[in-house]
Every structure is written in structure tokens, then in C-alpha cells.
Design an enzyme around this catalytic site. Sequence first.
Site, PDB file in Angstrom:
ATOM      1  CE  LYS A  36      -3.274  32.900 -70.136  1.00 50.69           C
ATOM      2  NZ  LYS A  36      -3.598  31.562 -69.593  1.00 50.69           N
ATOM      3  NE  ARG A 132      -4.712  23.599 -67.819  1.00 52.78           N
ATOM      4  CZ  ARG A 132      -4.799  24.683 -68.573  1.00 52.78           C
ATOM      5  NH1 ARG A 132      -4.301  24.678 -69.792  1.00 52.78           N
ATOM      6  NH2 ARG A 132      -5.393  25.777 -68.120  1.00 52.78           N
ATOM      7  CE1 TYR A 267      20.500  30.609 -95.878  1.00 53.15           C
ATOM      8  CE2 TYR A 267      18.700  31.118 -94.374  1.00 53.15           C
ATOM      9  CZ  TYR A 267      20.000  31.315 -94.792  1.00 53.15           C
ATOM     10  OH  TYR A 267      20.801  32.183 -94.113  1.00 53.15           O
TER      11      TYR A 267
END
Length: 381
Positions: A36, A132, A267
Site C-alpha cells: 500500500k 479504528r 526565500y
Amino acid sequence: MTHLSEIQIDSQALRHNLTALTNLCQTGVKRAAVVKGNAYGHGLPEVVAALEGQVDYFQVDDVAELVELRKVSQTPALVLGFVPASRVEDAYRLGAELALYDAERLPAFQRASEQLGRPVLAHLKIDALLGRQGIVPGRLGEFIQELGKYPGVQLAGAYSHFANIEDTTDLTHAQEQAECFTRAMQELAGAGFTNLERHESATSGLMAYEPSRPGNTIVRIGVGLYGLYPSNALERSHRQLALKPVMKWVTHLAQVKTLPAKHPVGYGLTYITSQETRVGIVPQGYSDGYDRGLSNSGDVLVRGKRCPVIGRVAMNMFAVDLSAVPESQSEDEVVLLGTQGEDCITAEEIAQRIGTINYEVVTRISPLLPRVRQSTRVNEE
């Protein structure tokens, strides 16, 4: 230079890790390679190709990942994440076994069975003190009664997941989870569901729990497969496994130049050179998965030497101080993660610098970067 930037995947290291972790399993236990999250960022097609024929299952999270898996493998697949009711039939047509975690899912599973003209196989998720996805054990009897109304849905297995087994030496909660899951399995057996596949452990459970506890028939090997330990504690206690990191993140210097003293870099003016400085521009950034938190704190490897990140990491580039390698040139190889020469930048090092875990460091790397299989980086064992 085939690619400006790429993720190199060491197939030999993958197979070494699978063997090392298999040696922890009880005899006869099946192995599900967890791919996954784009194989934890390593590239699902590349990892599956390297392990095809060597595991019993591939585990993915959803239908989109299952579709990608089926492009490269017909090995049995477990889909243990959320599948919308509208996609359940699609998943079963692709030959998967799906997670079943509440009675609301049963009508969609039954419809898929009727459309396919065969039973569909599911793995029942037991919420054994994790909180869960899953059936709360106190509602299991009610679920079993409801399941009896759907003859096309067959349980192939039942499983749970440990909540806190990798970051502690106190396994009290893990033991409570195991006992909770065992009671649920006993209730299922009492209702006639025998010979089910049974699985609790991912890599951490395999290391900390599985070798001393018979009964489970599948282990889900995830992060360890990729040469990463679930925690520092488990790395210390299982160093003998000698897991080998599978990933090397490579790019090349886009520009090399010298900046004068008191010159800003990047930046926000967060870095000002204190002296004349040789600087390299690295064409990777946070859009590629190189975390902005590494601004002014990360290192890369150039010609085998560490070069610090200076200034902010931008979307597509950042700067490094090349003072350690004055001979460096444009297009020199830069290693963001992995080994170059005698030094190595690990996922654990990066995770510590940005306040996360090694799982996230590798999984968030952009899937747009090419994954390239190699088999030449593993040292002699």
C-alpha cells in the site's frame, strides 16, 4: 544520465529482508507483502515485480491500488482499507479478498456475490482495543446473526492490528489486545466459523510478539520489507536481522556557482553567507517529497561528502553548501536518501530532523519520480 532524479530500488535487498523476516515466522505461516502507499513510496510495480512468486499475498489499501497491482501480478490480494459500496464488485472481479468491518457493508458484498455468481471472500476486522476500523467485540454476536442473512458472503479470515507494540517494552496493552482478539476468534468458532485465516501482526508484531505465540496463519510484512525498523527499540533488539534499506533517492546538481559573502540564499532570507561560498542548486523540493522542514537543517551527499542544506527548501529546488567538495561540478550525483561513498543518509535521520517517522519520509516521496530497480547495492552478507 537516464533520469535527472530517480528512486533506485534494490531488488536484492528486498529479497534479503523478506527472508530475514520470514525466519521469524512460525512454520507454515503465510506472508502478505504490504505494498500500500505505492509500496511505502518505493513503487508498487517495481516491488511487486521483485517479489512475485515469493509471497502468498500482496496487501493494498483500496481499489485504485488493486487496479495497479493487477497490471503486474495475479497473486492473491488483500484489500484491507475502505472500498466504497459502488466499487465492491469491481474489487471482487479483480480477484481480491476484502476487509469486512461492519454490517452496513454486507448488502454491497452480497450484491457483488450475486452479480459474480459465486461467494465473495472477506476478512473480518476485529477492533481489538485499537479504536479504528472494525467490529467492536461486544457487537460481534449481533454481527454474526446479521451475516447469516447474506449467504453470498463467506469469511475467509479474521484479523486485528496492534496499537502500541513497537515503541515500548511494556507489552501489557498488546497482550490485552491479543486476548481480546482470541476471545473474538473463539466466539466465531462457536458460531461455526472454523479454519479461518487469522492475522494480527505487521512487522512490529512479527518482531516483538509473533515468534512466541502460535496460532496466527498470516503475517503482514510492511515497513521491515523495505529495510526500515518500526522503532529504535526494535532495531536495537533485532539488529541481527541486518535489514537493508531498499531505497536510494538520487538527483544531480542543476547548477554550481560561488556566492559572495553576505549574500542571501532562498526565500525568506533565512540564510546569509558569512563568507564566499560555493553553492549547488538541487532540483528537488517539497513537491517531490523533500520536506520543507529540512530547510537549513538537512544534509545531502555529493562525491561522498555531506553538504548542508542552506536556505529554505522550495517547491522544486533548494541550495546546498559545497565547501566540502570544492571539485564538484554541475550534474554531479546528489544523494538525498541512501548511501554514497562511505556515508549514508537514512530515513530515520531525516525523520528525526523533521519530527516524524521513517514510514512517512519514504511514503510521501512523489510517485511521479521514476522508480528504477537495481540489484547491485547490497553488501556481502
